[in-house]
Design a protein around this motif. Structure first.
Motif, PDB file in Angstrom:
ATOM      1  N   GLY A  76      12.468  16.954   8.519  1.00  0.00           N
ATOM      2  CA  GLY A  76      11.894  16.664   9.824  1.00  0.00           C
ATOM      3  C   GLY A  76      10.451  16.207   9.766  1.00  0.00           C
ATOM      4  N   ARG A  77       9.957  15.913   8.584  1.00  0.00           N
ATOM      5  CA  ARG A  77       8.556  15.499   8.410  1.00  0.00           C
ATOM      6  C   ARG A  77       8.503  13.971   8.352  1.00  0.00           C
ATOM      7  NH1 ARG A  77       7.172  19.686   3.650  1.00  0.00           N
ATOM      8  NH2 ARG A  77       5.442  18.264   3.284  1.00  0.00           N
ATOM      9  N   ASN A  78       8.824  13.354   9.484  1.00  0.00           N
ATOM     10  CA  ASN A  78       9.027  11.917   9.532  1.00  0.00           C
ATOM     11  C   ASN A  78       7.741  11.119   9.381  1.00  0.00           C
ATOM     12  OD1 ASN A  78      11.885  12.230  10.041  1.00  0.00           O
ATOM     13  ND2 ASN A  78      11.315  12.881  12.102  1.00  0.00           N
ATOM     14  N   ASP A  79       6.639  11.625   9.914  1.00  0.00           N
ATOM     15  CA  ASP A  79       5.366  10.922   9.756  1.00  0.00           C
ATOM     16  C   ASP A  79       4.977  10.834   8.283  1.00  0.00           C
ATOM     17  OD1 ASP A  79       5.236  10.625  12.479  1.00  0.00           O
ATOM     18  OD2 ASP A  79       3.765  12.219  12.796  1.00  0.00           O
ATOM     19  N   GLU A  80       5.166  11.939   7.560  1.00  0.00           N
ATOM     20  CA  GLU A  80       4.842  11.947   6.137  1.00  0.00           C
ATOM     21  C   GLU A  80       5.777  11.027   5.357  1.00  0.00           C
ATOM     22  OE1 GLU A  80       3.853  16.025   4.497  1.00  0.00           O
ATOM     23  OE2 GLU A  80       4.440  16.543   6.542  1.00  0.00           O
ATOM     24  N   ALA A  81       7.045  11.009   5.750  1.00  0.00           N
ATOM     25  CA  ALA A  81       8.006  10.114   5.096  1.00  0.00           C
ATOM     26  C   ALA A  81       7.576   8.662   5.251  1.00  0.00           C
ATOM     27  CB  ALA A  81       9.397  10.331   5.673  1.00  0.00           C
ATOM     28  N   ALA A  82       7.161   8.305   6.461  1.00  0.00           N
ATOM     29  CA  ALA A  82       6.695   6.939   6.702  1.00  0.00           C
ATOM     30  C   ALA A  82       5.452   6.631   5.884  1.00  0.00           C
ATOM     31  CB  ALA A  82       6.417   6.740   8.191  1.00  0.00           C
ATOM     32  N   GLU A  83       4.569   7.612   5.761  1.00  0.00           N
ATOM     33  CA  GLU A  83       3.335   7.414   4.989  1.00  0.00           C
ATOM     34  C   GLU A  83       3.633   7.163   3.508  1.00  0.00           C
ATOM     35  OE1 GLU A  83      -0.799   9.803   3.832  1.00  0.00           O
ATOM     36  OE2 GLU A  83       0.632  10.686   5.234  1.00  0.00           O
ATOM     37  N   VAL A  84       4.530   7.947   2.940  1.00  0.00           N
ATOM     38  CA  VAL A  84       4.886   7.786   1.533  1.00  0.00           C
ATOM     39  C   VAL A  84       5.504   6.409   1.294  1.00  0.00           C
ATOM     40  CG1 VAL A  84       6.459   8.576  -0.288  1.00  0.00           C
ATOM     41  CG2 VAL A  84       5.142  10.234   1.041  1.00  0.00           C
ATOM     42  N   ALA A  85       6.458   6.021   2.146  1.00  0.00           N
ATOM     43  CA  ALA A  85       7.111   4.724   1.978  1.00  0.00           C
ATOM     44  C   ALA A  85       6.112   3.583   2.145  1.00  0.00           C
ATOM     45  CB  ALA A  85       8.252   4.582   2.978  1.00  0.00           C
ATOM     46  N   THR A  86       5.199   3.708   3.092  1.00  0.00           N
ATOM     47  CA  THR A  86       4.191   2.665   3.312  1.00  0.00           C
ATOM     48  C   THR A  86       3.303   2.488   2.084  1.00  0.00           C
ATOM     49  OG1 THR A  86       4.167   3.062   5.698  1.00  0.00           O
ATOM     50  CG2 THR A  86       2.247   1.973   4.758  1.00  0.00           C
ATOM     51  N   LYS A  87       2.858   3.593   1.497  1.00  0.00           N
ATOM     52  CA  LYS A  87       2.019   3.519   0.300  1.00  0.00           C
ATOM     53  C   LYS A  87       2.764   2.876  -0.859  1.00  0.00           C
ATOM     54  CE  LYS A  87      -1.009   7.459   1.300  1.00  0.00           C
ATOM     55  NZ  LYS A  87      -1.396   8.843   0.920  1.00  0.00           N
ATOM     56  N   ALA A  88       4.019   3.251  -1.029  1.00  0.00           N
ATOM     57  CA  ALA A  88       4.788   2.701  -2.145  1.00  0.00           C
ATOM     58  C   ALA A  88       5.055   1.214  -1.963  1.00  0.00           C
ATOM     59  CB  ALA A  88       6.105   3.466  -2.290  1.00  0.00           C
ATOM     60  N   LEU A  89       5.201   0.766  -0.721  1.00  0.00           N
ATOM     61  CA  LEU A  89       5.479  -0.645  -0.471  1.00  0.00           C
ATOM     62  C   LEU A  89       4.281  -1.539  -0.765  1.00  0.00           C
ATOM     63  CD1 LEU A  89       7.652  -0.275   2.722  1.00  0.00           C
ATOM     64  CD2 LEU A  89       8.326  -1.496   0.641  1.00  0.00           C
ATOM     65  N   VAL A  97      15.156  -0.637  -0.851  1.00  0.00           N
ATOM     66  CA  VAL A  97      15.382   0.792  -0.624  1.00  0.00           C
ATOM     67  C   VAL A  97      14.183   1.408   0.091  1.00  0.00           C
ATOM     68  CG1 VAL A  97      15.770   3.023  -1.736  1.00  0.00           C
ATOM     69  CG2 VAL A  97      16.943   0.986  -2.587  1.00  0.00           C
ATOM     70  N   LEU A  98      12.981   1.069  -0.360  1.00  0.00           N
ATOM     71  CA  LEU A  98      11.774   1.579   0.292  1.00  0.00           C
ATOM     72  C   LEU A  98      11.639   1.048   1.717  1.00  0.00           C
ATOM     73  CD1 LEU A  98       9.169   1.383  -2.615  1.00  0.00           C
ATOM     74  CD2 LEU A  98       9.921   3.457  -1.427  1.00  0.00           C
ATOM     75  N   LEU A  99      11.983  -0.210   1.917  1.00  0.00           N
ATOM     76  CA  LEU A  99      11.931  -0.776   3.268  1.00  0.00           C
ATOM     77  C   LEU A  99      12.880  -0.031   4.202  1.00  0.00           C
ATOM     78  CD1 LEU A  99      11.815  -4.524   2.236  1.00  0.00           C
ATOM     79  CD2 LEU A  99      10.050  -3.361   3.583  1.00  0.00           C
ATOM     80  N   LEU A 100      14.072   0.291   3.702  1.00  0.00           N
ATOM     81  CA  LEU A 100      15.019   1.055   4.512  1.00  0.00           C
ATOM     82  C   LEU A 100      14.482   2.447   4.828  1.00  0.00           C
ATOM     83  CD1 LEU A 100      18.595   0.262   3.123  1.00  0.00           C
ATOM     84  CD2 LEU A 100      17.715  -0.181   5.419  1.00  0.00           C
ATOM     85  N   GLU A 101      13.863   3.090   3.841  1.00  0.00           N
ATOM     86  CA  GLU A 101      13.323   4.426   4.081  1.00  0.00           C
ATOM     87  C   GLU A 101      12.199   4.391   5.109  1.00  0.00           C
ATOM     88  OE1 GLU A 101      14.285   7.397   3.446  1.00  0.00           O
ATOM     89  OE2 GLU A 101      16.020   6.647   2.342  1.00  0.00           O
ATOM     90  N   LEU A 102      11.368   3.359   5.054  1.00  0.00           N
ATOM     91  CA  LEU A 102      10.301   3.246   6.044  1.00  0.00           C
ATOM     92  C   LEU A 102      10.902   3.048   7.442  1.00  0.00           C
ATOM     93  CD1 LEU A 102       7.348   3.028   6.849  1.00  0.00           C
ATOM     94  CD2 LEU A 102       7.429   0.591   6.251  1.00  0.00           C
ATOM     95  N   ALA A 103      11.906   2.176   7.535  1.00  0.00           N
ATOM     96  CA  ALA A 103      12.540   1.939   8.832  1.00  0.00           C
ATOM     97  C   ALA A 103      13.213   3.202   9.356  1.00  0.00           C
ATOM     98  CB  ALA A 103      13.558   0.803   8.702  1.00  0.00           C
ATOM     99  N   ARG A 104      13.896   3.926   8.480  1.00  0.00           N
ATOM    100  CA  ARG A 104      14.557   5.175   8.906  1.00  0.00           C
ATOM    101  C   ARG A 104      13.541   6.196   9.406  1.00  0.00           C
ATOM    102  NH1 ARG A 104      17.796   4.689   3.666  1.00  0.00           N
ATOM    103  NH2 ARG A 104      19.832   3.883   4.295  1.00  0.00           N
ATOM    104  N   ALA A 105      12.410   6.282   8.712  1.00  0.00           N
ATOM    105  CA  ALA A 105      11.388   7.252   9.121  1.00  0.00           C
ATOM    106  C   ALA A 105      10.853   6.913  10.508  1.00  0.00           C
ATOM    107  CB  ALA A 105      10.265   7.291   8.094  1.00  0.00           C
TER     108      ALA A 105
END
Length: 257
Positions: A76-89, A97-105
């Motif tokens: 349920g830590r969606n903001d952090e999930a988006a932050e991690v994916a954004t940094k990796a991108l 895969v990272l783009l999908l994770e960012l969109a899902r978050a």
């Protein structure tokens, strides 16, 4: 002990043992392929600990970033999930895969507008993959762009007619527009598929109940849910039908799979 980024340091205490096995001489040890395969079967907390350590060891590790984002979303830590994916991108701008994770978050935190661009890009990078399309459709819905949502839903269905997730998401799109009979038809197709799961079945229970068929909805709900949650869901349906108060039915779209 391994040093972790401040935003990742909030992983709960039970994860310490999982982290400890990956630390030695003050530095995180990269896990081998077998360990990485095995960790996917763990609960979100343990996965967050594992992938957090891997990501700390190597911030350019796209697999670790995607695994961590997914695990954080599971907590349920969606903001952090988006932050991690954004940094990796930043390092891997074309990683689907990272783009999908960012969109899902973004979708999970109710900010579908920000999911549109990464979902679009993932779809262009993986034109035979239905997951970006159905995720894009949900993102358009959250952004209140109904015509584009309808088109994306239909694209996803054309791409994967025998997958439950696009059917389920399209069904809930129809339900939101008031077409409960159409939604029910799509959901019955979804639950009959091998990939049909609890989300499809419980969304079917919701749609059936909203049409006034409460005994049938109750039977469907009891197949997956504990008695107290069934009671809450039935109370919600009665309220929706003008038969009394109740709490909200926890019905979720399945996202991009």
């Amino acid at each position: 002990m391994c040093r972790k980024r401040a935003r990742l340091a909030t992983v709960l205490a039970p994860a310490v043992l999982a982290l400890a096995s990956l630390c030695a001489n003050g530095a995180a040890l990269a896990a081998d392929a077998q360990q990485r395969a095995e960790v996917r079967r763990l609960d979100p907390l343990a996965r967050a600990a594992f992938w957090g350590s891997e990501f700390q060891a190597n911030a350019a590790d796209a697999e670790a970033a995607a695994g961590l984002a997914q695990a954080l979303r599971g907590l349920g830590r969606n903001d952090e999930a988006a932050e991690v994916a954004t940094k990796a991108l930043v390092v891997h701008p074309d990683d689907a895969v990272l783009l999908l994770e960012l969109a899902r978050a973004h979708v999970a935190r109710g900010q579908g507008f920000y999911a549109i661009e990464p979902a679009r890009k993932a779809a262009s990078l993986s034109p035979r993959d239905w997951r970006p399309l159905t995720l894009l459709a949900v993102a358009y819905e959250q952004a209140q762009r109904d015509e584009e949502a309808e088109a994306a839903h239909r694209q996803a269905l054309a791409q994967a007619p025998n997958e439950a997730t696009p059917l389920t998401n399209y069904a809930m799109h129809l339900a939101a527009k008031g077409d409960l009979a159409g939604a029910e038809a799509q959901l019955r197709r979804a639950v009959a598929l091998p990939s049909g799961g609890i989300q499809a079945r419980q969304n079917l229970a919701l749609v059936v109940g909203l049409q006034g068929r409460l005994p049938e909805a109750e039977k469907l709900a009891r197949a997956d849910l504990p008695p107290e949650q069934v009671a809450n869901n039935l109370a919600y349906l009665r309220a929706a039908l003008g038969q009394g108060g109740g709490r909200t039915w926890e019905s979720l779209k399945a996202g991009g799979g």
